[in-house]
Design a protein around this motif. Structure first.
Motif, mmCIF file in Angstrom:
data_model
loop_
_atom_site.group_PDB
_atom_site.id
_atom_site.type_symbol
_atom_site.label_atom_id
_atom_site.label_comp_id
_atom_site.label_asym_id
_atom_site.label_seq_id
_atom_site.Cartn_x
_atom_site.Cartn_y
_atom_site.Cartn_z
ATOM 1 N N UNK A 113 0.831 -1.209 0.000
ATOM 2 C CA UNK A 113 0.000 0.000 0.000
ATOM 3 C C UNK A 113 0.866 1.261 0.000
ATOM 4 N N UNK A 114 2.018 1.192 -0.632
ATOM 5 C CA UNK A 114 2.924 2.335 -0.798
ATOM 6 C C UNK A 114 3.397 2.888 0.546
ATOM 7 N N UNK A 131 2.512 5.598 -6.422
ATOM 8 C CA UNK A 131 2.687 4.138 -6.466
ATOM 9 C C UNK A 131 1.770 3.480 -7.496
ATOM 10 N N UNK A 132 0.928 4.270 -8.160
ATOM 11 C CA UNK A 132 0.029 3.711 -9.164
ATOM 12 C C UNK A 132 -1.185 3.006 -8.581
ATOM 13 N N UNK A 133 -1.512 3.331 -7.328
ATOM 14 C CA UNK A 133 -2.631 2.670 -6.670
ATOM 15 C C UNK A 133 -3.952 3.415 -6.851
ATOM 16 N N UNK A 175 -12.291 9.569 -7.876
ATOM 17 C CA UNK A 175 -10.963 9.050 -8.196
ATOM 18 C C UNK A 175 -11.097 7.574 -8.531
ATOM 19 N N UNK A 176 -10.065 7.048 -9.129
ATOM 20 C CA UNK A 176 -10.083 5.657 -9.541
ATOM 21 C C UNK A 176 -9.126 4.855 -8.681
ATOM 22 N N UNK A 177 -9.639 3.794 -8.097
ATOM 23 C CA UNK A 177 -8.800 2.823 -7.402
ATOM 24 C C UNK A 177 -8.364 1.833 -8.470
#
Length: 163
Positions: free
Chosen positions: A61-62, A121-123, A133-135
């Motif tokens: 999770x970064x 982190x691209x998460x 927002x996009x998960x």
């Protein structure tokens, strides 16, 4: 202090129960002192024996778990996905960042820092709408990895070792 710890772990367990039905019974028994004490005792032993345990769990999770309220922000994002009817913590969600910050008791600046970590982190990814927002699929995988580790520890704490 103990009550704050109980409340924090209950939030984690409730989040875990969203993706692992076997935890629902543990959440239901959370007020049983024996359950809480067994979990805390086990976690204390694990932390003393394995100082990298937290790092291994939060890296997917970064590293947000190293930030104050970082994991709780990740939970809030996953919760928004589940409340929207998504089958996992992946997809586009409506999220009022100010409301989330207020609910967690952190500043919007702090929430933005955590969101930036997740984005780098691209998460997560921003959308063209401010309150969406996009998960990403990577977020869903990281969330599941984190909770798989939590579930393993939880089961080891709850289920007595075979004699």
């Amino acid at each position: 202090m103990v009550e704050a710890l109980r409340a924090a772990y209950l939030i984690e367990l409730t989040s875990l129960s969203m993706i692992e039905p076997r935890v629902v019974d543990i959440v239901a028994r959370w007020d049983d002192p024996a359950v809480f004490n067994r979990i805390i005792s086990f976690l204390a032993t694990m932390h003393l024996a394995g100082p990298t345990l937290d790092k291994d769990l939060v890296e997917p999770l970064a590293g947000v778990g190293r930030r104050s309220m970082g994991l709780f922000l990740a939970y809030a994002l996953a919760e928004a996905a589940f409340n929207a009817g998504l089958p996992r913590a992946e997809g586009t969600i409506d999220i009022n960042r100010s409301d989330v910050s207020r609910r967690l008791g952190v500043s919007r600046t702090h929430s933005r820092r955590i969101m930036t970590l997740l984005k780098t982190a691209g998460l997560i990814a921003d959308t063209q709408t401010a309150d969406r927002l996009t998960l990403t699929p990577a977020f869903a995988v990281a969330y599941e990895i984190y909770f798989a580790g939590m579930f393993s520890m939880l089961m080891a704490a709850i289920i007595p070792p075979e004699q």
